[in-house]
Design a protein around this motif. Structure first.
Motif, PDB file in Angstrom:
ATOM      1  N   PRO A  63      -0.644 -30.448   9.037  1.00 37.68           N
ATOM      2  CA  PRO A  63      -0.399 -29.293   9.908  1.00 37.68           C
ATOM      3  C   PRO A  63       0.441 -28.191   9.237  1.00 37.68           C
ATOM      4  CG  PRO A  63       0.148 -31.357  11.023  1.00 37.68           C
ATOM      5  CD  PRO A  63      -0.116 -31.689   9.597  1.00 37.68           C
ATOM      6  N   PHE A  64       1.054 -28.514   8.105  1.00 37.07           N
ATOM      7  CA  PHE A  64       1.982 -27.579   7.475  1.00 37.07           C
ATOM      8  C   PHE A  64       1.501 -27.056   6.126  1.00 37.07           C
ATOM      9  CE2 PHE A  64       4.306 -30.702  10.026  1.00 37.07           C
ATOM     10  CZ  PHE A  64       4.880 -29.862  10.963  1.00 37.07           C
ATOM     11  N   ILE A  65       0.251 -27.324   5.754  1.00 37.72           N
ATOM     12  CA  ILE A  65      -0.251 -26.944   4.426  1.00 37.72           C
ATOM     13  C   ILE A  65      -0.053 -25.449   4.177  1.00 37.72           C
ATOM     14  CG2 ILE A  65      -2.330 -26.738   2.995  1.00 37.72           C
ATOM     15  CD1 ILE A  65      -1.156 -29.591   3.129  1.00 37.72           C
ATOM     16  N   GLU A  66      -0.370 -24.626   5.153  1.00 38.34           N
ATOM     17  CA  GLU A  66      -0.185 -23.174   4.993  1.00 38.34           C
ATOM     18  C   GLU A  66       1.267 -22.845   4.673  1.00 38.34           C
ATOM     19  OE1 GLU A  66      -0.267 -19.178   7.780  1.00 38.34           O
ATOM     20  OE2 GLU A  66      -1.579 -20.848   8.329  1.00 38.34           O
ATOM     21  N   HIS A  67       2.179 -23.549   5.293  1.00 36.77           N
ATOM     22  CA  HIS A  67       3.601 -23.286   5.077  1.00 36.77           C
ATOM     23  C   HIS A  67       4.060 -23.765   3.700  1.00 36.77           C
ATOM     24  CE1 HIS A  67       3.729 -22.023   9.202  1.00 36.77           C
ATOM     25  NE2 HIS A  67       3.068 -23.106   9.508  1.00 36.77           N
TER      26      HIS A  67
ATOM     27  N   ALA B 269       5.705 -21.439   0.909  1.00 37.67           N
ATOM     28  CA  ALA B 269       6.920 -21.820   0.187  1.00 37.67           C
ATOM     29  C   ALA B 269       6.714 -21.677  -1.317  1.00 37.67           C
ATOM     30  CB  ALA B 269       7.329 -23.254   0.543  1.00 37.67           C
ATOM     31  N   ASN B 270       5.518 -22.028  -1.804  1.00 37.36           N
ATOM     32  CA  ASN B 270       5.214 -21.826  -3.225  1.00 37.36           C
ATOM     33  C   ASN B 270       5.391 -20.372  -3.616  1.00 37.36           C
ATOM     34  OD1 ASN B 270       4.570 -24.466  -3.858  1.00 37.36           O
ATOM     35  ND2 ASN B 270       2.371 -24.149  -3.801  1.00 37.36           N
ATOM     36  N   PHE B 271       5.013 -19.479  -2.737  1.00 38.43           N
ATOM     37  CA  PHE B 271       5.086 -18.050  -3.028  1.00 38.43           C
ATOM     38  C   PHE B 271       6.516 -17.531  -2.940  1.00 38.43           C
ATOM     39  CE2 PHE B 271       4.530 -13.544  -2.124  1.00 38.43           C
ATOM     40  CZ  PHE B 271       3.583 -13.196  -3.078  1.00 38.43           C
ATOM     41  N   ASP B 272       7.269 -18.021  -1.961  1.00 39.42           N
ATOM     42  CA  ASP B 272       8.579 -17.438  -1.664  1.00 39.42           C
ATOM     43  C   ASP B 272       9.779 -18.234  -2.159  1.00 39.42           C
ATOM     44  OD1 ASP B 272       7.510 -15.258  -0.279  1.00 39.42           O
ATOM     45  OD2 ASP B 272       7.457 -16.361   1.620  1.00 39.42           O
ATOM     46  N   ASP B 273       9.709 -19.568  -2.132  1.00 38.68           N
ATOM     47  CA  ASP B 273      10.936 -20.355  -2.211  1.00 38.68           C
ATOM     48  C   ASP B 273      11.073 -21.305  -3.399  1.00 38.68           C
ATOM     49  OD1 ASP B 273      11.630 -19.249   0.259  1.00 38.68           O
ATOM     50  OD2 ASP B 273      10.657 -20.869   1.362  1.00 38.68           O
ATOM     51  N   THR B 274      10.000 -21.838  -3.898  1.00 41.71           N
ATOM     52  CA  THR B 274      10.108 -22.987  -4.783  1.00 41.71           C
ATOM     53  C   THR B 274      10.462 -22.668  -6.231  1.00 41.71           C
ATOM     54  OG1 THR B 274       7.734 -22.991  -5.197  1.00 41.71           O
ATOM     55  CG2 THR B 274       8.536 -24.372  -3.385  1.00 41.71           C
TER      56      THR B 274
ATOM     57  N   LEU C 133       9.778 -32.210   4.866  1.00 41.30           N
ATOM     58  CA  LEU C 133       9.207 -31.204   5.753  1.00 41.30           C
ATOM     59  C   LEU C 133      10.246 -30.269   6.353  1.00 41.30           C
ATOM     60  CD1 LEU C 133       6.525 -33.110   7.868  1.00 41.30           C
ATOM     61  CD2 LEU C 133       6.143 -31.247   6.272  1.00 41.30           C
ATOM     62  N   ASP C 134      11.532 -30.538   6.155  1.00 46.35           N
ATOM     63  CA  ASP C 134      12.565 -29.765   6.846  1.00 46.35           C
ATOM     64  C   ASP C 134      12.411 -28.260   6.660  1.00 46.35           C
ATOM     65  OD1 ASP C 134      13.609 -32.129   7.726  1.00 46.35           O
ATOM     66  OD2 ASP C 134      15.382 -32.085   6.435  1.00 46.35           O
ATOM     67  N   ASN C 135      12.333 -27.789   5.425  1.00 48.74           N
ATOM     68  CA  ASN C 135      12.247 -26.342   5.202  1.00 48.74           C
ATOM     69  C   ASN C 135      10.957 -25.762   5.759  1.00 48.74           C
ATOM     70  OD1 ASN C 135      14.719 -26.372   3.935  1.00 48.74           O
ATOM     71  ND2 ASN C 135      13.872 -26.385   1.879  1.00 48.74           N
ATOM     72  N   VAL C 136       9.859 -26.473   5.559  1.00 52.99           N
ATOM     73  CA  VAL C 136       8.572 -26.009   6.058  1.00 52.99           C
ATOM     74  C   VAL C 136       8.590 -25.981   7.578  1.00 52.99           C
ATOM     75  CG1 VAL C 136       6.111 -26.575   6.150  1.00 52.99           C
ATOM     76  CG2 VAL C 136       7.357 -26.761   4.002  1.00 52.99           C
ATOM     77  N   PHE C 137       9.119 -27.036   8.191  1.00 52.93           N
ATOM     78  CA  PHE C 137       9.179 -27.105   9.647  1.00 52.93           C
ATOM     79  C   PHE C 137      10.081 -25.999  10.199  1.00 52.93           C
ATOM     80  CE2 PHE C 137      10.833 -28.845  13.663  1.00 52.93           C
ATOM     81  CZ  PHE C 137       9.634 -29.014  14.330  1.00 52.93           C
TER      82      PHE C 137
END
Length: 189
Positions: free
Chosen positions: A61-65, A69-74, A117-121
């Motif tokens: 359910p969180f793949i898009e997120h 995150a790959n684009f913005d955070d990682t 999942l914390d950051n994604v959630f």
């Protein structure tokens, strides 16, 4: 970095007993909390570090997120999907890789694993709260009226858990209030 420099850096970072050289140019670090894989390409020109994060079925359910995150955070590490697992991955050309960047990448991979999942959630929740604020503003509601509606929804049992104590309900409403007050000025109707 050479294979011997990689091995030395791994020995600096981890207990020697947790490091297993599984093949030339491949190491597995096994700890109580995670299993980290370090592999060189056949020609030893590329390094790949892998850390399983979670089963893909849990992450679906969180793949898009994860991609956001790959684009913005990682930063230098990425989420990846392979063989039914979400992985944290770092890849780098060995010729330009220095030990400090290698150590930083491993630390960031371990952080991805720890947060799961914390950051994604949390990003998903913030997006949903922004949608609630936008809808409330489009209906001409104030922040106070929106909070009153949420309070009423909890009081009537439309939101919250069936056996929720009044203290738990107040804690949840305080969290809602905090997030609404924090995000309200940022959301356009």
């Amino acid at each position: 970095m050479t294979p011997s420099e990689i091995a030395d850096t791994l020995k600096e970072l981890f207990d020697a007993a947790s490091i297993n050289a599984v093949a030339p140019g491949s190491w597995q670090i096994e700890t109580a909390n995670f299993r980290l894989l370090v592999m060189l390409s056949d020609d030893e020109s590329w390094l790949r570090v892998l850390l399983p994060i979670m089963p893909a079925s849990e992450a679906q359910p969180f793949i898009e997120h994860f991609l956001e995150a790959n684009f913005d955070d990682t930063q230098e590490v990425r989420y990846a999907l392979q063989q039914g697992v979400v992985w944290g991955v770092f890849q780098h050309n060995c010729n330009s890789l220095v030990a400090e960047d290698f150590r930083d990448a491993i630390a960031r991979l371990i952080l991805l694993h720890r947060t799961g999942l914390d950051n994604v959630f949390n990003r998903l929740i913030e997006r949903r709260i922004r949608q609630i604020i936008q809808a409330a503003k489009q209906q001409g509601q104030s922040l106070q009226a929106t909070m009153q509606n949420l309070d009423r929804f909890y009081a009537e049992g439309l939101m919250g858990e069936v056996n929720q104590t009044s203290q738990a309900r107040e804690e949840v409403l305080a969290a809602w209030r905090y997030q609404l007050e924090r995000l309200w000025p940022e959301v356009e109707p």
